[in-house]
Each structure stands twice: as C-alpha cells, then as structure tokens.
Design a protein around this motif. Sequence first.
Motif: not given
Length: 415
Positions: A119-147
């Motif tokens: 109905x609305x592509x802008x909608x966002x539902x709460x994500x699991x803590x597990x997925x949010x932790x993965x996302x935060x780790x992915x952000x740190x991975x940018x430092x390791x690999x590309x900075x």
Amino acid sequence: MADSTDRTASSKQEEFHNYRERIKCSPEEEARSEKQHFWNVINAFKYYRTHVHERVNRAERHFRCLPDHHQKLLPNFLPNLSKLRYCIDRNQEVLQAIVHNCIHMFENMEYGEDSFLKEDPRKVRPASTFDMDKLKSTIKQFVRDWSEAGKAERDTCYKPLIDEIQRLFPPDQCDVSQIRVLVPGAGLGRLAWEIAHRGYSCQGNEWSFFMLFSSNFVLNRCDEENTLTLYPWIHQFSNNKMSSDQTRPVVFPDVNPQSLPEDSDFSMVAGDFQEVYTDPDIWDCVATCFFIDTAHNVLDYIETIWNILKPGGVWMNLGPLLYHYENMANELSIELSYEDIKAAILKYGFELELERDSVSSTYTENDRSMLKYLYDSVFFIVRKPVDQLINGDQTPKDGQMEDSLYTGNTEGKKT
Ligand SMILES: C[S@@+](CC[C@H](N)C(=O)[O-])C[C@H]1O[C@@H](n2cnc3c(N)ncnc32)[C@H](O)[C@@H]1O
C-alpha cells in the motif's frame, strides 16, 4: 527403559545427524523465506534512524531524571545528544543510498515486492534487535574495508594474505590474470578487490544481504575517494574517553573502487559458499580471512576447499576461531581447536607450507575505545598436492548440489 531425558537426547542426535537435510525445505518454501529475508534486511536499513533515535531518547530521559544540580554539572550532555541525532540522520542517508534500487542487484533472482509495503512503499516496520545489530556491525565494516582509518587493521589481516599470494604466484614469473583466487566470506570485498587490483582473477563470495548490499554500493556506485561519511561509533555509549570520540566521522572510500586495471577479472558472487562452489579443481588459491569459524562444521569447509582447489592449488587462512553458532539455540555447532583442525586438514591430504600461530589482529576496532579485542590469529598455507593421496571424503553431498537461491554476479561487476 529409557527415560524422557534419553529420548530427548536421541531425537536431538537424529536431528543433528542429518543437519544438512534439516535445513532444507521445499523449493517454494525456501524461495518464500528467502524473499522475506531480503525484505526484512531492506526494512532494517530503513528502520535504522528510528531505532537509534530511540536509544538517544532513552539517554535523554535518563539524564532528565537526574537532580538539577547533577544536570548542571554536565553542560555538554544534551549538546552531545544533539550531535548524535545529527549523526544518526547522516548515517540514515548513506544507508538509504545503499538499499536504493537493490531489488535489481541480483542477475538471476527476482524478489518481487514486500507484501507489507504494497500500500505504501515508504512504510517501515520495527526490525529485530538481531538485524539492527547486524546493520551496526556492517557500518563498522566500512571502516575496516574502505577507510584510511582501517588501514592498520587491513595491514594485519589482509596484507599477509596478499603478500603470500604475490610470493607464490609472482607477477614477474607468471601471467597473474590466469591465476584464479577465491575469497569466501568476502565481507565488504576489500581483500578480493586488492587481489584483483594486483591483476589476479579474483572472486569474492558472500551470503549476508547486509554485506552484499553494502559491497555492491561501494564497488559499483562509488567512484570518488573519501566523498562519503559515516559515523560508525555513535552506537557505543560505553568506554568513550571523550564525548567527541562517539561522534567522530569516518570518510570512505579511501580508494576509488573503480580504479581496477582495465582488463581485470573481478566478481562478487552471492550465496552460501558450500552451495555455490561444487565444481572441482577450479581455483589456484582460496584465501579465507576471519571466515572458517562461520561454519556449523568447519570440516565441511575444509572438504569444499579441498574439492574446488586445483591439484597443486593453495589454501591460505588467517583468523581466529570464534565459532559463530556456538551460542545459538537449535544450530549445530562443532567447535574445534586449531590443533584438531590442523590434524583434519593434514588427513585430507593437504601439505602444510607455512604456519604462524600468533598473528595479532583486530576486527572493526574502534581505536579510541577503552575496550579493545585483540585476536591471536593463526595464519597458515596448505597445498593440495599435484599427486593426491586422498584421505578425506570428496563425494559431493546432496546439499552441495543445489543452487543457492540468490547465487549470481552482482550488478555491473566486471566478470
Ligand atoms: C567475520 S566476517 C569476515 C569478513 C571478511 N572476510 C573480513 O575479514 O572482513 C565473516 C563473513 O563470512 C560471511 N559468511 C558466513 N558464512 C558464509 C557462507 N556459508 N557463505 C558465504 N559467506 C559466509 C559472513 O556473512 C561474513 O560477512
């Protein structure tokens, strides 16, 4: 007569005995859960802002519970929270760019649309803590690999592997474009990119959508040095020496990812390493970095590597043994010591060529944190002999014959 404990034990045994089959379901079910997972990961990228703002709001609520005279002692507390809110919004912009259009990223997989977003592509539902932790780790991975900030870490983890590839396949003695190197569990792709940058034919393999979306973004959509900014440390509320350490930016990419040689052969392939790589005798070199402990059963990885290496090919590995499934309920996890792994590798018929059993290495380290983890990694190189004395079981297992559902070269990669 067996008591109920015995029965539980024996049914568990059965379950894990067939662990490869256990994870299989019908192709339709598998495709459905794959699609759901894909959309859950995209949703996690979009939910980031709400999730981290909630964390900062909590810090503000707690601060406001303090007696006035305590609050007055901390004039920088609320301004720092404002800075954090600014950083969250900037991170969200980058995350939004990463998942923009990633529905078209895979050549041979259609993910349709998320029923929730119909109905609305802008909608966002709460994500699991597990997925949010993965996302935060992915952000740190940018430092390791590309900075530039990750260079010291890359020098301890990637450089030994790259140096050995160049020693074993010297550019002045062989046509390196004909040397095929595979990097399983490639993360954000820097190691594989560095190998391709030196002229080798190199393929990275990765199965996490968090990593795949992000590596696709850097490798295919970034073409200028240090033009993007992330704030990787804002999620760390403890062990900061200075408040400003938490909000310090990291710019990326430190190199232009498009600066590979004209005719380079570099690709990233999505999917489970064991399912994608079933063709025997293909690779001259398999380079694993912080990877082998991601296995349910590391012997499966050894078997796959033995199978896919050409006779005379080498496997080099650097990393610790922090078994990923160790603390996950209902997941098979065989935790072997390095001693046992080494013995199994030799029993397969590999020949040990190099071994350093104490290589200090870090993983997405925050260099200003008051808490740091130091891995005392092992680094080894083993060779599959030209004349093979086979001790291991080389028969491809049923589970390895199936194509991964999201196997495919990612968009626009040079292949
Ligand atoms: C600890 S990370 C290391 C990443 C990268 N090699 C590095 O050194 O930064 C392990 C990576 O392996 C990936 N991985 C785990 N199991 C995998 C599998 N079966 N097939 C492909 N990739 C896998 C994970 O998603 C993760 O990105």
